[in-house]
Enzyme design. Structure first.
Site, PDB file in Angstrom:
ATOM      1  N   GLY A 240     127.713  17.584 -33.272  1.00  0.00           N
ATOM      2  CA  GLY A 240     127.993  17.961 -31.893  1.00  0.00           C
ATOM      3  C   GLY A 240     126.950  18.904 -31.321  1.00  0.00           C
ATOM      4  CG  ASP A 241     127.323  22.975 -31.990  1.00  0.00           C
ATOM      5  OD1 ASP A 241     127.565  22.376 -33.063  1.00  0.00           O
ATOM      6  OD2 ASP A 241     127.757  24.116 -31.724  1.00  0.00           O
ATOM      7  CD  GLU A 242     126.499  20.764 -37.409  1.00  0.00           C
ATOM      8  OE1 GLU A 242     126.033  19.840 -38.118  1.00  0.00           O
ATOM      9  OE2 GLU A 242     127.587  21.319 -37.625  1.00  0.00           O
TER      10      GLU A 242
END
Length: 334
Positions: A240-242
């Site tokens: 997701g936010d990696e």
């Protein structure tokens, strides 16, 4: 027996590439198609061996040599450009001391049709050359259609592979692409720097402003990461936010540190979204692969992940470079 005008007209139709030679080896008549090979030269009156070079049989230099080769296949070529290759056969005419030579293009036909703008009217109606040309043209058309189809299929396959390896939101590589690239680099012993980037406070942006705001942030981060890397490097969104960056051939600690600092600084800049600003930061973990030693993709990603959690534990918005001692303390929650 002499050759009458009627016979020559008949030969022009039946054998449009024939020549009649007199006793001295001069051309007394040439078929209409053969004359097209010399648009700027009248063949009548020319010495046959001045116009055509005989390569086989060898050492034919005069009319006697030509007559001695009667009935044999002659291999010739024009002496003027283009140097078209020809095949021929000679039949003596004892009554006049001359000969008839019938010529053909053989495998030179394809070039000849183009070079001399020949068409069906330039060949005898029973000549298989025209059928062969039609077959060649049909085969060429089929091969061209097949080539275009193969190109379209290859393009579709490349597009499908590219789509399968691409994150649709950011345009970056995805985890599948990373799982394809990293093992190959390890197998090839290619040194690289591995950087794992995780966004801080991203959940708060989604909760406060919605997923559209989160998407704007992710696209901003993607631009920062691409601008901080080179064409030969790999930038992937793996969660997701990696994000994961693979810096081809870069294992210098100072260089990797400067890149991490720039990425953190750029990501911290507020991202405008409608009437608001989205604010996030980034934590970075770095691992190095020197191009040798026993390791694999999972271990390298684990090392970078361990360094990432060390940076979160250190207060976020910073980076840490993996040290084997970090393994002993285990993952540190931030």
């Amino acid at each position: 027996m002499t050759v009458t005008q009627d016979m020559l007209q008949m030969l022009d139709v039946l054998c449009p590439m024939h020549v009649q030679l007199d006793a001295q080896g001069r051309i007394s008549h040439a078929g209409p198609t053969l004359q097209k090979l010399y648009p700027d030269l009248a063949l009548s009156g020319q010495s046959f061996l001045d116009v055509f070079e005989v390569s086989r049989p060898k050492r034919i230099t005069d009319m006697q040599g030509l007559l001695a080769a009667a009935g044999q296949k002659l291999h010739l070529r024009k002496r003027l450009q283009p140097l078209t290759g020809l095949k021929g056969v000679l039949v003596p005419m004892p009554s006049i001391g001359g000969a008839m030579v019938n010529l053909g293009f053989g495998i030179s036909i394809l070039d000849a049709v183009s070079d001399y703008d020949l068409n069906a009217a330039d060949f005898a109606a029973t000549d298989l050359t025209i059928e062969m040309l039609y077959l060649v043209e049909a085969k060429s058309a089929a091969m061209e259609a097949s080539r275009k189809l193969n190109l379209r299929l290859q393009g579709a396959m490349i597009a499908a592979e590219e789509q399968a390896f691409t994150d649709t939101l950011t345009g970056l590589k995805n985890r599948r692409a990373l799982e394809h690239i990293l093992p190959r680099m390890v197998k090839d012993c290619t040194p690289f720097g591995l950087m794992q980037v995780d966004l801080d406070f991203f959940k708060q942006v989604n909760d406060a402003l919605g997923h559209a705001a989160g998407d704007a942030v992710l696209q901003h981060v993607a631009r920062v990461l691409v601008e901080s890397s080179r064409d030969e490097d790999c930038v992937a969104r793996v969660g997701g936010d990696e994000f994961v960056l693979v810096f081809h051939g870069t294992t210098d600690v100072e260089i990797m540190g400067r890149i991490a600092e720039r990425i953190i600084s750029e990501i911290e800049k507020p991202v405008p979204f409608r009437d608001s600003f989205c604010k996030v930061s980034a934590s970075v973990g770095i691992a190095m692969y020197a191009g040798c030693g026993e390791t694999d993709m999972d271990q390298l990603l684990s090392d970078a992940d361990t360094a990432l959690y060390a940076s979160k534990h250190a207060g976020r918005s910073t980076y840490r470079i993996f040290d084997p001692q970090m393994r002993e303390s285990g993952p540190l929650a931030g």
